[in-house]
Scaffold this motif. Structure first.
Motif, PDB file in Angstrom:
ATOM      1  N   ILE A  21      -3.649 -23.902  25.321  1.00  0.00           N
ATOM      2  CA  ILE A  21      -4.314 -24.435  24.076  1.00  0.00           C
ATOM      3  C   ILE A  21      -5.238 -25.732  24.596  1.00  0.00           C
ATOM      4  CG2 ILE A  21      -4.289 -25.766  21.999  1.00  0.00           C
ATOM      5  CD1 ILE A  21      -2.048 -23.790  21.276  1.00  0.00           C
ATOM      6  N   LEU A  22      -4.365 -26.673  25.417  1.00  0.00           N
ATOM      7  CA  LEU A  22      -5.080 -27.689  26.115  1.00  0.00           C
ATOM      8  C   LEU A  22      -6.011 -27.509  26.833  1.00  0.00           C
ATOM      9  CD1 LEU A  22      -1.823 -29.953  26.442  1.00  0.00           C
ATOM     10  CD2 LEU A  22      -3.642 -30.199  24.578  1.00  0.00           C
ATOM     11  N   ALA A  28     -13.651 -25.781  26.049  1.00  0.00           N
ATOM     12  CA  ALA A  28     -14.351 -25.702  24.892  1.00  0.00           C
ATOM     13  C   ALA A  28     -15.171 -26.892  24.504  1.00  0.00           C
ATOM     14  CB  ALA A  28     -13.673 -25.011  23.849  1.00  0.00           C
ATOM     15  N   LEU A  29     -14.573 -27.876  24.435  1.00  0.00           N
ATOM     16  CA  LEU A  29     -15.057 -29.116  24.028  1.00  0.00           C
ATOM     17  C   LEU A  29     -15.828 -29.762  25.175  1.00  0.00           C
ATOM     18  CD1 LEU A  29     -11.747 -30.580  22.460  1.00  0.00           C
ATOM     19  CD2 LEU A  29     -13.964 -29.968  20.857  1.00  0.00           C
ATOM     20  N   GLY A  30     -15.876 -29.729  26.160  1.00  0.00           N
ATOM     21  CA  GLY A  30     -16.539 -30.052  27.438  1.00  0.00           C
ATOM     22  C   GLY A  30     -18.003 -29.427  27.263  1.00  0.00           C
ATOM     23  N   ALA A  38     -11.052 -23.310  15.248  1.00  0.00           N
ATOM     24  CA  ALA A  38     -11.179 -21.667  15.509  1.00  0.00           C
ATOM     25  C   ALA A  38     -11.582 -21.074  16.636  1.00  0.00           C
ATOM     26  CB  ALA A  38     -11.732 -20.974  14.384  1.00  0.00           C
ATOM     27  N   ASP A  39     -12.556 -21.768  17.293  1.00  0.00           N
ATOM     28  CA  ASP A  39     -13.252 -21.484  18.725  1.00  0.00           C
ATOM     29  C   ASP A  39     -12.068 -21.657  19.689  1.00  0.00           C
ATOM     30  OD1 ASP A  39     -15.692 -21.285  17.511  1.00  0.00           O
ATOM     31  OD2 ASP A  39     -16.575 -23.294  17.741  1.00  0.00           O
ATOM     32  N   ALA A  43     -10.348 -19.089  22.406  1.00  0.00           N
ATOM     33  CA  ALA A  43     -10.624 -19.348  23.825  1.00  0.00           C
ATOM     34  C   ALA A  43      -9.102 -19.382  24.325  1.00  0.00           C
ATOM     35  CB  ALA A  43     -11.147 -20.684  24.221  1.00  0.00           C
ATOM     36  N   ALA A  44      -8.136 -19.943  23.762  1.00  0.00           N
ATOM     37  CA  ALA A  44      -6.635 -19.747  24.154  1.00  0.00           C
ATOM     38  C   ALA A  44      -5.951 -18.637  23.980  1.00  0.00           C
ATOM     39  CB  ALA A  44      -5.922 -21.186  23.407  1.00  0.00           C
ATOM     40  N   GLY A  45      -6.742 -17.651  23.187  1.00  0.00           N
ATOM     41  CA  GLY A  45      -5.976 -16.334  22.860  1.00  0.00           C
ATOM     42  C   GLY A  45      -4.566 -16.548  21.948  1.00  0.00           C
ATOM     43  N   VAL A  46      -4.921 -17.597  20.976  1.00  0.00           N
ATOM     44  CA  VAL A  46      -3.917 -17.627  20.002  1.00  0.00           C
ATOM     45  C   VAL A  46      -4.640 -17.758  18.585  1.00  0.00           C
ATOM     46  CG1 VAL A  46      -2.430 -18.767  21.558  1.00  0.00           C
ATOM     47  CG2 VAL A  46      -3.795 -20.393  19.928  1.00  0.00           C
TER      48      VAL A  46
END
Length: 200
Positions: A21-22, A28-30, A38-39, A43-46
């Motif tokens: 997640i981190l 994603a935030l970069g 949700a994005d 991206a983390a697959g969760v």
């Protein structure tokens, strides 16, 4: 050898999920500071519910991603052992280490809003001392240009890694070519000039 119990396996799974997640949050935030939870979950697959079990809200997640990114950068650079070997080889290892965590650098320093609200004392300046020490060593040994300041060389290094990682696609540079492009550009710019490099 005794098999780990379900409790140990559960802890490992939780640690893996939190790391995923981190890492996804930084990436994603970069790319887009407005990325939603949700994005990031995608991206983390969760699922969103899983993400919320680990991080109650966006602010908590961003703060955790900042701390995790600083730790990831420090760990990558520590592994490069830049206090050992020749300055040129150490600088090449440093570039490789920094490109390996390029998404974390882009996340931390690409958008001023990420670090907004953190006091100057809490604003990360990862690697300043070891990098400056390496540059000064290279200058003392006559391989890095002594006529510019160590801070200038350091900032050029950061800029090249940042640009290489973030702009590779726009510059027509394959991801696997970032390290060599950064090293080539950096070395051509910071090496001590030799007589044959002087133009008349």
């Amino acid at each position: 050898m005794k098999e780990p119990g379900p409790e140990a396996a559960g802890t490992r799974t939780r640690t893996r999920t939190r790391r995923a997640i981190l890492s996804a949050a930084a990436s994603a935030l970069g790319r887009d500071y407005h990325a939603t939870l949700a994005d990031i979950a995608d991206a983390a697959g969760v699922g969103r519910t899983t993400l919320h079990r680990y991080f109650a809200d966006r602010t908590t997640l961003i703060n955790a991603a900042i701390e995790d990114s600083i730790a990831a950068i420090d760990e990558s650079v520590a592994g490069a052992a830049i206090d050992q070997g020749s300055p040129i080889e150490a600088m090449r290892r440093l570039v490789t280490a920094m490109v390996a965590v390029g998404d974390r650098l882009v996340f931390l320093f690409g958008d001023p809003r990420v670090l907004e609200g953190r006091g100057a004392a809490a604003t990360p300046e990862p690697l300043d001392d070891p990098v400056i020490t390496l540059i000064k060593r290279g200058q003392a040994e006559g391989v890095f240009d002594p006529d510019v300041t160590p801070t200038w060389i350091q900032r050029v290094l950061w800029s090249l890694v940042y640009t290489g990682y973030q702009g590779a696609d726009a510059c027509g540079l394959a991801r696997h070519g970032i390290v060599s492009a950064v090293i080539r550009t950096l070395e051509n710019g910071i090496h001590t000039p030799t007589p044959e490099h002087h133009h008349t």
